[in-house]
Design a protein around this motif. Structure first.
Motif, PDB file in Angstrom:
ATOM      1  N   PHE A  27     -59.543 -29.118  -2.601  1.00 50.64           N
ATOM      2  CA  PHE A  27     -59.908 -28.629  -1.277  1.00 50.64           C
ATOM      3  C   PHE A  27     -61.420 -28.496  -1.072  1.00 50.64           C
ATOM      4  O   PHE A  27     -61.869 -27.903  -0.109  1.00 50.64           O
ATOM      5  CB  PHE A  27     -59.219 -27.280  -1.024  1.00 50.64           C
ATOM      6  N   GLY A  30     -62.930 -32.640   2.569  1.00 51.21           N
ATOM      7  CA  GLY A  30     -61.862 -33.035   3.478  1.00 51.21           C
ATOM      8  C   GLY A  30     -62.028 -32.419   4.849  1.00 51.21           C
ATOM      9  O   GLY A  30     -63.023 -31.757   5.149  1.00 51.21           O
ATOM     10  N   THR A  31     -61.024 -32.648   5.695  1.00 49.17           N
ATOM     11  CA  THR A  31     -60.982 -32.073   7.034  1.00 49.17           C
ATOM     12  C   THR A  31     -59.850 -31.058   7.061  1.00 49.17           C
ATOM     13  O   THR A  31     -58.749 -31.339   6.587  1.00 49.17           O
ATOM     14  CB  THR A  31     -60.764 -33.169   8.098  1.00 49.17           C
ATOM     15  N   PHE A  32     -60.138 -29.892   7.642  1.00 51.03           N
ATOM     16  CA  PHE A  32     -59.213 -28.769   7.610  1.00 51.03           C
ATOM     17  C   PHE A  32     -59.088 -28.134   8.986  1.00 51.03           C
ATOM     18  O   PHE A  32     -60.002 -28.228   9.809  1.00 51.03           O
ATOM     19  CB  PHE A  32     -59.716 -27.703   6.630  1.00 51.03           C
ATOM     20  N   THR A  48     -64.949 -30.172   8.746  1.00 48.54           N
ATOM     21  CA  THR A  48     -64.995 -31.243   7.765  1.00 48.54           C
ATOM     22  C   THR A  48     -66.040 -30.851   6.733  1.00 48.54           C
ATOM     23  O   THR A  48     -67.164 -30.492   7.086  1.00 48.54           O
ATOM     24  CB  THR A  48     -65.359 -32.585   8.427  1.00 48.54           C
ATOM     25  N   THR A  98     -53.620 -21.852  -3.670  1.00 49.62           N
ATOM     26  CA  THR A  98     -53.505 -23.186  -3.083  1.00 49.62           C
ATOM     27  C   THR A  98     -52.045 -23.621  -3.082  1.00 49.62           C
ATOM     28  O   THR A  98     -51.248 -23.170  -3.904  1.00 49.62           O
ATOM     29  CB  THR A  98     -54.332 -24.231  -3.861  1.00 49.62           C
ATOM     30  N   ASN A 101     -50.884 -28.723   0.597  1.00 51.08           N
ATOM     31  CA  ASN A 101     -51.841 -29.169   1.616  1.00 51.08           C
ATOM     32  C   ASN A 101     -52.588 -28.013   2.290  1.00 51.08           C
ATOM     33  O   ASN A 101     -53.143 -28.181   3.373  1.00 51.08           O
ATOM     34  CB  ASN A 101     -51.143 -30.019   2.675  1.00 51.08           C
ATOM     35  N   SER A 102     -52.622 -26.824   1.669  1.00 51.50           N
ATOM     36  CA  SER A 102     -53.334 -25.709   2.271  1.00 51.50           C
ATOM     37  C   SER A 102     -53.863 -24.763   1.194  1.00 51.50           C
ATOM     38  O   SER A 102     -53.455 -24.830   0.046  1.00 51.50           O
ATOM     39  CB  SER A 102     -52.408 -24.936   3.226  1.00 51.50           C
ATOM     40  N   LYS A 122     -55.171 -28.729   5.150  1.00 55.43           N
ATOM     41  CA  LYS A 122     -55.888 -29.990   4.984  1.00 55.43           C
ATOM     42  C   LYS A 122     -55.214 -31.051   5.832  1.00 55.43           C
ATOM     43  O   LYS A 122     -53.987 -31.195   5.831  1.00 55.43           O
ATOM     44  CB  LYS A 122     -55.899 -30.416   3.511  1.00 55.43           C
TER      45      LYS A 122
END
Length: 123
Positions: A27, A30-32, A48, A98, A101-102, A122
């Protein structure tokens, strides 16, 4: 009463093995999306992050900050072009857990005691 010591041993053994997952390196880049409710309104921030920069988009405004990694799970976000003294303060972030995807995180503004929490997804 006979079962109280057995119950306590069982309870302790089950809870002592639980460990939060923290795969923070997944993490760092990336773009979140982070959503939070404030005043009955759902607010959405998209950001991002590269190894060195973070670009945030919130309510048609774009902000760019510098990133300083403290370790794999903690970093500082430092505004690049603050317009006021209050905007110039860094934010300290820490990933708590974590998932696939988050991640759940906490953060606070440098020099302040209040800690906020959130979850970023994410994209």
């Amino acid at each position: 009463m006979k079962f109280a010591p057995l119950f306590l041993v069982l309870l302790f053994s089950l809870t002592s093995c639980y460990e939060n997952t923290r795969d923070c390196t997944d993490f760092q880049i990336g773009t979140f999306i982070w959503e939070q409710e404030s005043g009955g309104k759902l607010l959405k921030t998209e950001f991002t992050r590269t190894k060195d920069l973070q670009i945030e988009r919130f309510e048609n405004k774009i902000d760019t900050s510098r990133i300083e990694w403290i370790n794999d799970c903690e970093w500082r976000v430092i505004p690049i072009n603050p317009k006021t003294n209050a905007e110039s303060r860094a934010y300290l972030f820490k990933i708590l857990t974590t998932n696939k995807n988050s991640y759940t995180f906490e953060f606070k503004q440098s020099g302040r005691d209040q800690i906020y929490k959130g979850t970023a997804i994410k994209q």
